[in-house]
Design a protein around this motif. Structure first.
Motif, PDB file in Angstrom:
ATOM      1  N   GLY A 220      -1.396  -3.047   0.143  1.00 24.69           N
ATOM      2  CA  GLY A 220      -0.701  -4.061  -0.644  1.00 24.69           C
ATOM      3  C   GLY A 220       0.545  -4.583   0.053  1.00 24.69           C
TER       4      GLY A 220
ATOM      5  N   GLY B  36      -7.064  -5.711  -0.571  1.00 21.66           N
ATOM      6  CA  GLY B  36      -6.985  -4.669  -1.592  1.00 21.66           C
ATOM      7  C   GLY B  36      -8.347  -4.222  -2.078  1.00 21.66           C
TER       8      GLY B  36
ATOM      9  N   ALA C 255      -6.609  -2.682  -6.379  1.00 20.03           N
ATOM     10  CA  ALA C 255      -5.899  -3.832  -5.806  1.00 20.03           C
ATOM     11  C   ALA C 255      -4.739  -4.248  -6.707  1.00 20.03           C
ATOM     12  CB  ALA C 255      -6.871  -5.002  -5.609  1.00 20.03           C
TER      13      ALA C 255
END
Length: 457
Positions: free
Chosen positions: A133, A145, A375
């Motif tokens: 990230g 992600g 994510a």
């Protein structure tokens, strides 16, 4: 303005995600190994006697216990020694676990090895979303992600495809090679520029950003200044659990992130991953259970490859809604098959149903509820509470994972349809959770996400 070379970002993300491939070998391990451990013929088993249902439940689920404890060590370590070194250290757990599996001759040793595997899984699942990230640009963060799920299911397929056709010992050697390859590849990748900036190592942070963006020092300077300002603002108010609870934006981020991962686990995915071969044996579809399991594994990998392509085009919310809705259909169909098998007895007309039902279920899981909750976790929290929040959320995920995998054999004994219909109900609830609670983060910077969570324009 120098253009960003996103290939560098994906190179680092792929190298980091080789650790997720190692996680996949742990999650898929029980599917080909459990039949070896349950058979009366112990010639290809490390044990002298077959395991019973209680042993099976613990061997499947104890990974989750290790994974729920590990984040509380991995999170603080990620702030102290860096995301990169926490990821690299996860390999130690994997290697030790597979060595124990090779030399151990009792259920207790297997349980210890699986628990150690869980520590490695917890280290990866905590540090990897943070690292990926933080190295990505806003435009590709959804794609990078979502790579975690692709690599996890690739690791699962690796074990599915090898496990039934090699000896127990050979499988452990095949698995132990994966974390070693990961260490060799990832060692040469840079540390997260956010972490380095937070430690006051500004020149190292700039060099890391230059490598990741493929830019000169001047070209990366503006983004470096933005990162430095954001990190300094966050670190000026060093976060604690109390800050997560007191701050409305952090509370909302925690509720969204933890909620998505709770529903991910209660969709029954670990039951399917850990028991695919046994589920197909029970269904008695006429197709070789090992072959059916490999088909499911191939589908998982193929469908997981779609998410990096579509995550930043369609957005997280649309994909999650579609995933939850179609998973419900697949689980309902699978539960219906096992209900007919038990109550009616004659399933000859629908013997084909379990394979496509699990295929559809796995496709939409691997596109949506598999990768996207992780994510989202990687982009929801500010730097000052990210490691603490990631630890809490990852542990919550694995508490649910333990409950599902431990109690599945008991539900299965009552009737497999109970389990699959229950998972389907959770998927329905997940649909409405995403619809009304989850915010869209497509195309937003990390700062813009914080502004929206906190109600700032």
């Amino acid at each position: 303005m120098e253009p960003v070379k996103t290939g560098r970002i994906f190179l680092a993300a792929v190298a980091a995600n080789l650790s997720a491939f190692a996680v996949g070998t742990c999650l898929g391990w029980t599917s080909p190994v459990t039949p070896k451990l349950k058979t009366e013929d112990t010639s290809d088993s490390p044990l002298n006697a077959p395991i019973d249902s209680t042993d099976e439940a613990w061997i499947s689920s104890i990974v989750a216990l290790g994974a729920l404890v590990a984040p509380f060590v991995a999170g603080p370590l990620a702030d102290k020694i860096g995301r990169k070194w926490v990821l690299l250290s996860s390999s130690v757990f994997f290697v030790i676990a597979y060595v124990l599996m090779m030399i151990g001759g009792s259920v207790v040793v297997l349980l210890v090895a699986r628990l150690i595997q869980g520590f490695g899984v917890g280290f990866v699942m905590t540090a990897q979303p943070m690292y990926v990230g933080e190295i990505a640009t806003d435009s590709v963060r959804g794609a990078t992600g979502s790579l975690m799920q692709l690599f996890i299911v690739s690791g699962i397929l690796y074990v599915y495809a090898i496990g039934p056709y090699v000896s127990y010992q050979a499988l452990q050697w095949c698995c132990i090679a994966v974390p070693i390859v990961f260490d060799v590849c990832f060692f040469f990748m840079p540390e997260s520029p956010y972490y380095l900036a937070g430690k006051g190592r500004k020149m190292e942070a700039l060099k890391s950003l230059q490598f990741l963006r493929g830019q000169s020092a001047d070209g990366a300077q503006d983004e470096m200044a933005t990162i430095q300002a954001g990190v300094e603002e966050s670190m000026a108010n060093k976060g604690s659990i109390a800050d997560i609870i007191k701050n409305p934006g952090n509370r909302k981020a925690l509720f969204i992130s933890a909620g998505l991962l709770v529903f991910q686990q209660f969709s029954g995915i670990n039951v399917v991953l850990f028991n695919s071969q046994s589920i197909f044996e029970s269904a008695n579809t006429g197709l070789d259970p090992a072959v059916a399991t490999i088909i499911v594994g191939i589908v998982q990998v193929a469908s997981s490859g779609l998410t990096p392509i579509i995550a930043d085009r369609l957005g997280r919310k649309v994909i999650l809604l579609t995933s939850a809705g179609i998973m419900t259909v697949g689980l309902a169909a699978l539960g219906g098959f096992f209900y007919m098998k038990l109550v009616v007895g004659d399933t000859s007309s629908v013997l084909w149903l379990p394979v496509p039902a699990l295929v559809v279920y796995n496709i939409v899981y691997c596109v949506g509820f598999g990768p996207l909750p992780w994510a989202v976790l990687g982009e929801m929290f500010p730097a000052n509470v990210k490691s603490i929040a990631s630890s809490i959320v990852a542990s919550t995920c694995w508490i649910c994972g333990f409950l599902v995998t431990y109690f599945y054999p008991a539900l299965d004994a009552m009737g497999s349809y109970y389990a699959f219909w229950l998972f389907g109900i959770f998927c329905i609830v997940a649909f409405f959770f995403v619809l009304f609670i989850v915010m869209e983060t497509k195309g937003l910077s990390l700062q813009e996400i914080q502004d929206r969570l906190n109600g700032r324009k």
